[in-house]
Design a protein around this motif. Sequence first.
Motif, mmCIF file in Angstrom:
data_model
loop_
_atom_site.group_PDB
_atom_site.id
_atom_site.type_symbol
_atom_site.label_atom_id
_atom_site.label_comp_id
_atom_site.label_asym_id
_atom_site.label_seq_id
_atom_site.Cartn_x
_atom_site.Cartn_y
_atom_site.Cartn_z
ATOM 1 N N GLY A 194 74.173 34.019 9.394
ATOM 2 C CA GLY A 194 73.460 35.025 8.607
ATOM 3 C C GLY A 194 73.807 36.430 9.058
ATOM 4 N N GLU A 195 72.903 37.042 9.806
ATOM 5 C CA GLU A 195 73.107 38.411 10.283
ATOM 6 C C GLU A 195 74.137 38.499 11.409
ATOM 7 O OE1 GLU A 195 71.889 41.250 8.964
ATOM 8 O OE2 GLU A 195 71.087 39.964 7.391
ATOM 9 N N GLY A 196 74.514 37.369 11.979
ATOM 10 C CA GLY A 196 75.553 37.357 13.004
ATOM 11 C C GLY A 196 75.094 37.713 14.400
ATOM 12 N N LEU A 197 73.780 37.649 14.650
ATOM 13 C CA LEU A 197 73.257 37.961 15.977
ATOM 14 C C LEU A 197 73.433 36.776 16.920
ATOM 15 C CD1 LEU A 197 69.948 39.752 14.932
ATOM 16 C CD2 LEU A 197 72.132 40.781 15.532
ATOM 17 N N ASP A 198 73.473 37.071 18.215
ATOM 18 C CA ASP A 198 73.565 36.029 19.236
ATOM 19 C C ASP A 198 72.176 35.496 19.540
ATOM 20 O OD1 ASP A 198 76.352 36.335 19.642
ATOM 21 O OD2 ASP A 198 75.967 38.087 20.916
ATOM 22 N N GLU A 199 72.042 34.171 19.531
ATOM 23 C CA GLU A 199 70.773 33.560 19.925
ATOM 24 C C GLU A 199 70.665 33.660 21.445
ATOM 25 O OE1 GLU A 199 68.831 29.163 19.946
ATOM 26 O OE2 GLU A 199 69.776 29.771 18.065
ATOM 27 N N THR A 200 69.620 34.315 21.924
ATOM 28 C CA THR A 200 69.471 34.538 23.363
ATOM 29 C C THR A 200 68.431 33.642 24.001
ATOM 30 O OG1 THR A 200 67.921 36.345 22.934
ATOM 31 C CG2 THR A 200 70.243 36.935 23.239
ATOM 32 N N GLU A 201 67.506 33.117 23.208
ATOM 33 C CA GLU A 201 66.460 32.252 23.750
ATOM 34 C C GLU A 201 65.876 31.408 22.633
ATOM 35 O OE1 GLU A 201 62.167 32.706 26.059
ATOM 36 O OE2 GLU A 201 63.459 34.441 25.829
ATOM 37 N N ILE A 215 62.026 32.025 18.987
ATOM 38 C CA ILE A 215 63.475 32.141 19.019
ATOM 39 C C ILE A 215 63.808 33.629 19.046
ATOM 40 C CG2 ILE A 215 63.697 32.015 16.505
ATOM 41 C CD1 ILE A 215 66.334 30.427 16.967
ATOM 42 N N SER A 216 64.805 33.993 19.853
ATOM 43 C CA SER A 216 65.182 35.399 19.999
ATOM 44 C C SER A 216 66.674 35.582 19.777
ATOM 45 C CB SER A 216 64.819 35.908 21.399
ATOM 46 O OG SER A 216 63.433 35.866 21.607
ATOM 47 N N PHE A 217 67.014 36.758 19.268
ATOM 48 C CA PHE A 217 68.402 37.109 18.971
ATOM 49 C C PHE A 217 68.659 38.533 19.440
ATOM 50 C CE2 PHE A 217 66.646 34.377 15.733
ATOM 51 C CZ PHE A 217 67.579 33.373 15.628
ATOM 52 N N SER A 218 69.923 38.837 19.739
ATOM 53 C CA SER A 218 70.287 40.214 20.052
ATOM 54 C C SER A 218 71.694 40.484 19.553
ATOM 55 C CB SER A 218 70.200 40.479 21.555
ATOM 56 O OG SER A 218 71.185 39.749 22.238
ATOM 57 N N GLY A 219 71.995 41.767 19.395
ATOM 58 C CA GLY A 219 73.310 42.196 18.953
ATOM 59 C C GLY A 219 73.217 43.501 18.201
ATOM 60 N N ALA A 220 74.344 44.175 18.073
ATOM 61 C CA ALA A 220 74.442 45.436 17.318
ATOM 62 C C ALA A 220 73.415 46.467 17.787
ATOM 63 C CB ALA A 220 74.298 45.161 15.826
ATOM 64 N N THR A 256 62.808 38.861 17.636
ATOM 65 C CA THR A 256 62.096 37.726 18.212
ATOM 66 C C THR A 256 61.124 37.201 17.171
ATOM 67 O OG1 THR A 256 62.259 38.580 20.461
ATOM 68 C CG2 THR A 256 60.558 36.927 20.051
ATOM 69 N N VAL A 257 61.208 35.904 16.894
ATOM 70 C CA VAL A 257 60.315 35.242 15.941
ATOM 71 C C VAL A 257 59.442 34.272 16.732
ATOM 72 C CG1 VAL A 257 60.160 33.746 13.912
ATOM 73 C CG2 VAL A 257 62.014 35.419 14.085
ATOM 74 N N THR A 258 58.118 34.415 16.583
ATOM 75 C CA THR A 258 57.164 33.562 17.281
ATOM 76 C C THR A 258 56.254 32.909 16.249
ATOM 77 O OG1 THR A 258 57.189 35.098 19.150
ATOM 78 C CG2 THR A 258 55.410 33.482 19.080
ATOM 79 N N VAL A 259 55.987 31.614 16.436
ATOM 80 C CA VAL A 259 55.133 30.865 15.521
ATOM 81 C C VAL A 259 53.893 30.394 16.272
ATOM 82 C CG1 VAL A 259 54.992 28.917 13.931
ATOM 83 C CG2 VAL A 259 57.190 30.064 14.294
ATOM 84 N N CYS A 260 52.716 30.758 15.763
ATOM 85 C CA CYS A 260 51.446 30.340 16.350
ATOM 86 C C CYS A 260 50.760 29.378 15.387
ATOM 87 C CB CYS A 260 50.545 31.541 16.604
ATOM 88 S SG CYS A 260 51.241 32.733 17.746
ATOM 89 N N GLU A 261 50.390 28.209 15.900
ATOM 90 C CA GLU A 261 49.741 27.191 15.071
ATOM 91 C C GLU A 261 48.297 27.578 14.764
ATOM 92 O OE1 GLU A 261 51.076 24.353 13.814
ATOM 93 O OE2 GLU A 261 53.019 24.669 14.743
ATOM 94 N N VAL A 271 57.135 38.574 13.849
ATOM 95 C CA VAL A 271 58.508 39.034 14.051
ATOM 96 C C VAL A 271 58.448 40.408 14.717
ATOM 97 C CG1 VAL A 271 60.711 39.615 12.973
ATOM 98 C CG2 VAL A 271 59.303 37.792 12.008
ATOM 99 N N GLU A 272 59.129 40.514 15.844
ATOM 100 C CA GLU A 272 59.280 41.801 16.526
ATOM 101 C C GLU A 272 60.756 42.146 16.518
ATOM 102 O OE1 GLU A 272 58.988 43.482 20.992
ATOM 103 O OE2 GLU A 272 57.219 42.395 20.275
ATOM 104 N N THR A 273 61.079 43.398 16.175
ATOM 105 C CA THR A 273 62.481 43.764 16.046
ATOM 106 C C THR A 273 62.726 45.240 16.347
ATOM 107 O OG1 THR A 273 64.398 43.707 14.570
ATOM 108 C CG2 THR A 273 62.297 44.244 13.567
#
Length: 80
Positions: free
Chosen positions: A27-34, A40-45, A50-55, A64-66
Amino acid sequence: MLRISKQSRLKRDEIIAKASRFFGKGGEGLDETERGFSCISFSGAGGYVTVTVCEGAGQREVDVETREFEHQAKQFLGLV
């Protein structure tokens, strides 16, 4: 920096998989870091996502934090 959230009826693993496809190499081409059980977290550019799911009761809260990917974060939440 932007932090936004939305409730979703999708399952936790479906949300994490969608985030991987949307923000990762296909997709956006970011590196998955965690990747964890509920995040799940990504970084790049020069930025990150960071996407977090709470039940919850029958629904999940998707946070989503970005930095540098505010527009894409809003697009992603539209998909979940």
